[in-house]
Design a protein around this motif. Structure first.
Motif, mmCIF file in Angstrom:
data_model
loop_
_atom_site.group_PDB
_atom_site.id
_atom_site.type_symbol
_atom_site.label_atom_id
_atom_site.label_comp_id
_atom_site.label_asym_id
_atom_site.label_seq_id
_atom_site.Cartn_x
_atom_site.Cartn_y
_atom_site.Cartn_z
ATOM 1 N N GLU A 25 0.672 -1.168 0.241
ATOM 2 C CA GLU A 25 -0.307 -0.112 0.053
ATOM 3 C C GLU A 25 0.935 1.175 0.193
ATOM 4 O O GLU A 25 0.703 2.372 -0.700
ATOM 5 N N ALA A 28 1.868 0.800 -3.196
ATOM 6 C CA ALA A 28 1.112 1.906 -4.067
ATOM 7 C C ALA A 28 0.596 3.796 -3.661
ATOM 8 O O ALA A 28 0.177 4.652 -4.711
ATOM 9 N N ILE A 29 0.192 4.139 -2.625
ATOM 10 C CA ILE A 29 0.848 5.774 -2.651
ATOM 11 C C ILE A 29 1.657 6.058 -2.862
ATOM 12 O O ILE A 29 1.363 7.140 -3.674
ATOM 13 N N ASP A 31 3.254 6.011 -5.688
ATOM 14 C CA ASP A 31 3.048 5.496 -6.895
ATOM 15 C C ASP A 31 2.092 7.035 -7.766
ATOM 16 O O ASP A 31 2.087 7.351 -8.690
ATOM 17 N N GLU A 32 0.370 6.429 -6.282
ATOM 18 C CA GLU A 32 -0.794 7.634 -6.771
ATOM 19 C C GLU A 32 0.328 9.174 -7.070
ATOM 20 O O GLU A 32 0.008 10.203 -7.602
ATOM 21 N N ARG A 33 1.445 9.384 -5.264
ATOM 22 C CA ARG A 33 1.971 10.889 -5.495
ATOM 23 C C ARG A 33 3.098 10.907 -6.692
ATOM 24 O O ARG A 33 3.701 11.737 -6.317
ATOM 25 N N GLY A 34 3.265 9.697 -7.826
ATOM 26 C CA GLY A 34 4.440 10.371 -8.230
ATOM 27 C C GLY A 34 5.351 10.728 -7.626
ATOM 28 O O GLY A 34 6.334 11.113 -7.954
ATOM 29 N N TRP A 65 -4.452 7.273 5.256
ATOM 30 C CA TRP A 65 -4.305 7.899 3.344
ATOM 31 C C TRP A 65 -5.809 6.801 3.563
ATOM 32 O O TRP A 65 -6.409 8.014 2.198
ATOM 33 N N LYS A 69 -9.150 9.046 1.714
ATOM 34 C CA LYS A 69 -9.400 8.704 -0.038
ATOM 35 C C LYS A 69 -10.835 8.233 0.082
ATOM 36 O O LYS A 69 -11.647 7.939 -0.896
#
Length: 76
Positions: A25, A28-29, A31-34, A65, A69
């Motif tokens: 996770e 993934a976070i 990645d989502e935030r770049g 988080w 979300k």
């Protein structure tokens, strides 16, 4: 099962213990935030203060988080 992970924070090698689901996770976070995972870990480490441990701070970050979300109240 809990696994040990290693990283470098502010030039110092450290390790933390997490269940793979939490580590996945966090990736993934990031990645989502770049962000690279290491940058997210530094951010969480910087915000945790001196009283908590890194593993707990990482778990709480993931929990908060996911709650945000889903539109739930963050953990205080």
């Amino acid at each position: 099962m809990i696994r040990k992970y290693s990283t470098t924070l502010h030039g110092h090698r450290t390790s933390f213990s997490l269940e793979p689901a939490f580590h996945d996770e966090l990736k993934a976070i990031a990645d989502e935030r770049g962000l690279p995972l290491a940058a997210l870990l530094r951010e969480i480490d910087d915000a945790r203060g001196v009283d908590g441990n890194l593993s707990s701070a990482l778990r709480l970050f993931v929990l908060e988080w996911l709650k945000r979300k889903n539109g739930e109240q963050p953990v205080s």
